[in-house]
Scaffold this motif. Structure first.
Motif, PDB file in Angstrom:
ATOM      1  N   SER A 147       0.850  -1.192   0.000  1.00  0.00           N
ATOM      2  CA  SER A 147       0.000   0.000   0.000  1.00  0.00           C
ATOM      3  C   SER A 147       0.886   1.243   0.000  1.00  0.00           C
ATOM      4  N   VAL A 148       0.486   2.244  -0.760  1.00  0.00           N
ATOM      5  CA  VAL A 148       1.313   3.442  -0.929  1.00  0.00           C
ATOM      6  C   VAL A 148       0.496   4.689  -0.586  1.00  0.00           C
ATOM      7  N   ILE A 149       1.104   5.581   0.196  1.00  0.00           N
ATOM      8  CA  ILE A 149       0.548   6.905   0.456  1.00  0.00           C
ATOM      9  C   ILE A 149       1.513   7.911  -0.161  1.00  0.00           C
ATOM     10  N   PRO A 150       1.223   8.441  -1.329  1.00  0.00           N
ATOM     11  CA  PRO A 150       2.193   9.327  -1.987  1.00  0.00           C
ATOM     12  C   PRO A 150       2.324  10.661  -1.271  1.00  0.00           C
ATOM     13  N   GLU A 151       3.507  11.235  -1.368  1.00  0.00           N
ATOM     14  CA  GLU A 151       3.708  12.599  -0.894  1.00  0.00           C
ATOM     15  C   GLU A 151       3.100  13.568  -1.908  1.00  0.00           C
ATOM     16  N   GLU A 152       2.890  14.795  -1.486  1.00  0.00           N
ATOM     17  CA  GLU A 152       2.265  15.773  -2.373  1.00  0.00           C
ATOM     18  C   GLU A 152       3.081  15.972  -3.646  1.00  0.00           C
ATOM     19  N   LEU A 188       3.151  12.042 -10.542  1.00  0.00           N
ATOM     20  CA  LEU A 188       3.554  10.710 -11.002  1.00  0.00           C
ATOM     21  C   LEU A 188       2.409   9.721 -10.857  1.00  0.00           C
ATOM     22  N   VAL A 189       1.628   9.878  -9.794  1.00  0.00           N
ATOM     23  CA  VAL A 189       0.478   9.008  -9.584  1.00  0.00           C
ATOM     24  C   VAL A 189      -0.543   9.205 -10.695  1.00  0.00           C
ATOM     25  N   CYS A 190      -0.808  10.445 -11.047  1.00  0.00           N
ATOM     26  CA  CYS A 190      -1.816  10.752 -12.069  1.00  0.00           C
ATOM     27  C   CYS A 190      -1.439  10.179 -13.432  1.00  0.00           C
ATOM     28  N   ARG A 191      -0.155   9.960 -13.668  1.00  0.00           N
ATOM     29  CA  ARG A 191       0.284   9.402 -14.944  1.00  0.00           C
ATOM     30  C   ARG A 191       0.322   7.872 -14.930  1.00  0.00           C
ATOM     31  N   GLY A 192      -0.057   7.283 -13.812  1.00  0.00           N
ATOM     32  CA  GLY A 192      -0.091   5.833 -13.708  1.00  0.00           C
ATOM     33  C   GLY A 192      -1.509   5.297 -13.762  1.00  0.00           C
ATOM     34  N   ALA A 193      -1.666   4.053 -13.377  1.00  0.00           N
ATOM     35  CA  ALA A 193      -2.975   3.399 -13.303  1.00  0.00           C
ATOM     36  C   ALA A 193      -3.072   2.784 -11.914  1.00  0.00           C
ATOM     37  N   TYR A 194      -4.110   3.142 -11.169  1.00  0.00           N
ATOM     38  CA  TYR A 194      -4.136   2.762  -9.761  1.00  0.00           C
ATOM     39  C   TYR A 194      -5.559   2.527  -9.274  1.00  0.00           C
ATOM     40  N   ARG A 195      -5.638   1.903  -8.112  1.00  0.00           N
ATOM     41  CA  ARG A 195      -6.905   1.691  -7.415  1.00  0.00           C
ATOM     42  C   ARG A 195      -6.734   2.140  -5.976  1.00  0.00           C
ATOM     43  N   LEU A 196      -7.735   2.832  -5.435  1.00  0.00           N
ATOM     44  CA  LEU A 196      -7.665   3.360  -4.081  1.00  0.00           C
ATOM     45  C   LEU A 196      -8.410   2.455  -3.101  1.00  0.00           C
ATOM     46  N   ARG A 197      -7.937   2.473  -1.859  1.00  0.00           N
ATOM     47  CA  ARG A 197      -8.586   1.718  -0.775  1.00  0.00           C
ATOM     48  C   ARG A 197      -8.696   2.618   0.447  1.00  0.00           C
ATOM     49  N   ARG A 198      -9.885   2.671   1.018  1.00  0.00           N
ATOM     50  CA  ARG A 198     -10.063   3.450   2.238  1.00  0.00           C
ATOM     51  C   ARG A 198      -9.715   2.587   3.437  1.00  0.00           C
ATOM     52  N   CYS A 248       0.113   0.574 -10.940  1.00  0.00           N
ATOM     53  CA  CYS A 248       1.333   0.663 -11.747  1.00  0.00           C
ATOM     54  C   CYS A 248       1.664   2.113 -12.079  1.00  0.00           C
ATOM     55  N   PHE A 249       2.961   2.421 -12.003  1.00  0.00           N
ATOM     56  CA  PHE A 249       3.448   3.772 -12.271  1.00  0.00           C
ATOM     57  C   PHE A 249       4.690   3.694 -13.150  1.00  0.00           C
ATOM     58  N   GLY A 250       5.043   4.837 -13.735  1.00  0.00           N
ATOM     59  CA  GLY A 250       6.215   4.876 -14.596  1.00  0.00           C
ATOM     60  C   GLY A 250       7.520   4.841 -13.831  1.00  0.00           C
ATOM     61  N   THR A 251       7.477   5.164 -12.551  1.00  0.00           N
ATOM     62  CA  THR A 251       8.665   5.141 -11.701  1.00  0.00           C
ATOM     63  C   THR A 251       8.262   4.707 -10.300  1.00  0.00           C
ATOM     64  N   ARG A 252       9.226   4.361  -9.481  1.00  0.00           N
ATOM     65  CA  ARG A 252       8.930   3.876  -8.132  1.00  0.00           C
ATOM     66  C   ARG A 252       8.689   5.054  -7.184  1.00  0.00           C
ATOM     67  N   ILE A 253       7.452   5.165  -6.721  1.00  0.00           N
ATOM     68  CA  ILE A 253       7.060   6.240  -5.816  1.00  0.00           C
ATOM     69  C   ILE A 253       7.435   5.830  -4.397  1.00  0.00           C
ATOM     70  N   ASN A 254       8.117   6.703  -3.705  1.00  0.00           N
ATOM     71  CA  ASN A 254       8.607   6.358  -2.367  1.00  0.00           C
ATOM     72  C   ASN A 254       7.481   6.215  -1.353  1.00  0.00           C
ATOM     73  N   GLY A 255       6.547   7.178  -1.331  1.00  0.00           N
ATOM     74  CA  GLY A 255       5.481   7.151  -0.332  1.00  0.00           C
ATOM     75  C   GLY A 255       5.916   7.797   0.971  1.00  0.00           C
ATOM     76  N   GLY A 261       2.855   3.953   4.516  1.00  0.00           N
ATOM     77  CA  GLY A 261       2.535   3.962   3.098  1.00  0.00           C
ATOM     78  C   GLY A 261       3.751   4.022   2.205  1.00  0.00           C
ATOM     79  N   TYR A 262       4.812   3.302   2.571  1.00  0.00           N
ATOM     80  CA  TYR A 262       6.019   3.248   1.753  1.00  0.00           C
ATOM     81  C   TYR A 262       5.898   2.129   0.721  1.00  0.00           C
ATOM     82  N   GLY A 263       6.434   2.375  -0.466  1.00  0.00           N
ATOM     83  CA  GLY A 263       6.235   1.439  -1.561  1.00  0.00           C
ATOM     84  C   GLY A 263       7.342   0.410  -1.726  1.00  0.00           C
TER      85      GLY A 263
END
Length: 333
Positions: free
Chosen positions: A255-260, A265-275, A300-307, A324-326
């Protein structure tokens, strides 16, 4: 980073909460996200008065020296080989040019696409075949049964009037279980992680632990994933996927919690959210956590997001943390 794999065998049914379904007892999943695993590991150390190891563990996670995946399914074959499964990647699918295709071909492609969406988990060694099937619009079959879901009726006798309620649980087959991947900078952290998992297994994971749910033990010794001691096809595939930092798509295994700063990078990927929400684990006081949305494994993202690690409030003077680190597997796309 050094990569280690820990297969767990469950001795009792599991109930892993699903906040996206309202968080009631009548719904469960059979895998556990990494943020819930992190909370269970940290809580177990604090409950055992292992304050120093808990702080060391937390510090290493925050510094990026430790990363771990969701609890994902494994299965043992009749000849003793272990199959390790990964979440189905959420990949953006380019619309095919159907102008020159027959009606029957278009129907076949649509049917194949629907079948692919029903797949939950894919063997690590078959991931490349799945990606190829997605790109070509071909059918892909992944048959696996890890256990069975059981809905049981219970009676609440604590109130003046006894009322029935239902508890959904998952019972793993004798040949199945869950595994976690640990990425560690120092090899000695692998033994420490195994010890914590062993203690958590005695008290259990997930909900209804007071009824004995969620107890497990290590099914085997930890497996180090490297170029020298590869035991099976899935072990080798996992190692190369984890090392695939240059692949065109990076699939989250946690599970990943991206930083602002990572939202673009998130918007350019394909993802699903979970509450995620729930209550603070404390026998003496039940306090509800603040809810938060996380990016699910399989995104999935184009690069590895740290979270990042976020605080959902405080309890007893201490912050309530959500990890939320990836951790990622590189896949072609």
């Amino acid at each position: 980073m050094n990569y280690f794999l820990y297969p767990l065998r469950f001795d009792a049914p599991v109930h892993f909460g699903t906040a996206e379904c309202g968080g009631g007892l009548e719904h469960t999943r059979f895998t556990l996200p990494s943020d819930a695993l992190f909370s269970a590991l940290l809580a177990e150390m604090y409950h055992a008065d292992e304050t120093v190891p808990a702080r060391t563990f937390l510090d290493k996670v925050q510094k990026g020296q430790l990363r771990f995946s969701d609890l994902l399914p494994w299965q043992e074959t009749s000849n003793g080989e272990l199959y390790f499964y990964l979440p189905r990647p959420i990949l953006p699918v380019k619309p095919a040019d159907c102008s020159s295709m027959s009606y029957a071909s278009v129907c076949h492609m649509a049917s194949a696409w629907k079948q692919q969406k029903k797949i939950g988990y894919i063997r690590a060694s078959r991931m490349a075949a799945y990606i190829k099937a997605v790109q070509e619009g071909c059918s892909f079959i992944e048959e696996n049964t890890f256990g069975q879901e059981v809905l049981r009726q219970r009676v609440n006798c604590r109130e003046e009037e006894s009322l029935p309620y239902f508890v959904d649980s998952f019972i793993f087959d004798n040949s199945s279980g869950l595994y976690v991947i640990l990425a560690a900078e120092q090899e000695e952290d692998a033994a420490f992680f195994a010890n914590v998992l062993t203690f958590v297994g005695l008290s259990g994971l997930g909900g209804k632990r007071s009824s004995g749910y969620g107890k497990f033990h290590m099914a085997d010794d930890s497996i180090q994933l490297d170029d020298y001691e590869i035991c099976g096809a899935d072990d080798a595939a996992l190692y190369h996927l984890l090392q695939g930092k240059q692949s065109s798509w990076q699939m989250a295994l946690s599970s990943v919690i991206p930083e602002e700063s990572e939202l673009d990078l998130v918007c350019r990927g394909a993802y699903r959210l979970r509450r995620a929400g729930g209550f603070v684990t404390d026998d003496s006081f039940a306090e509800k956590k603040n809810s938060i949305c996380l990016i699910e494994a399989g995104s999935c993202f184009g690069t590895r997001i740290n979270g990042q690690m976020v605080s959902l409030g405080t309890h007893g003077g201490h912050p309530v943390l959500r990890c939320g680190y990836g951790l990622y597997a590189g896949i072609a796309g």
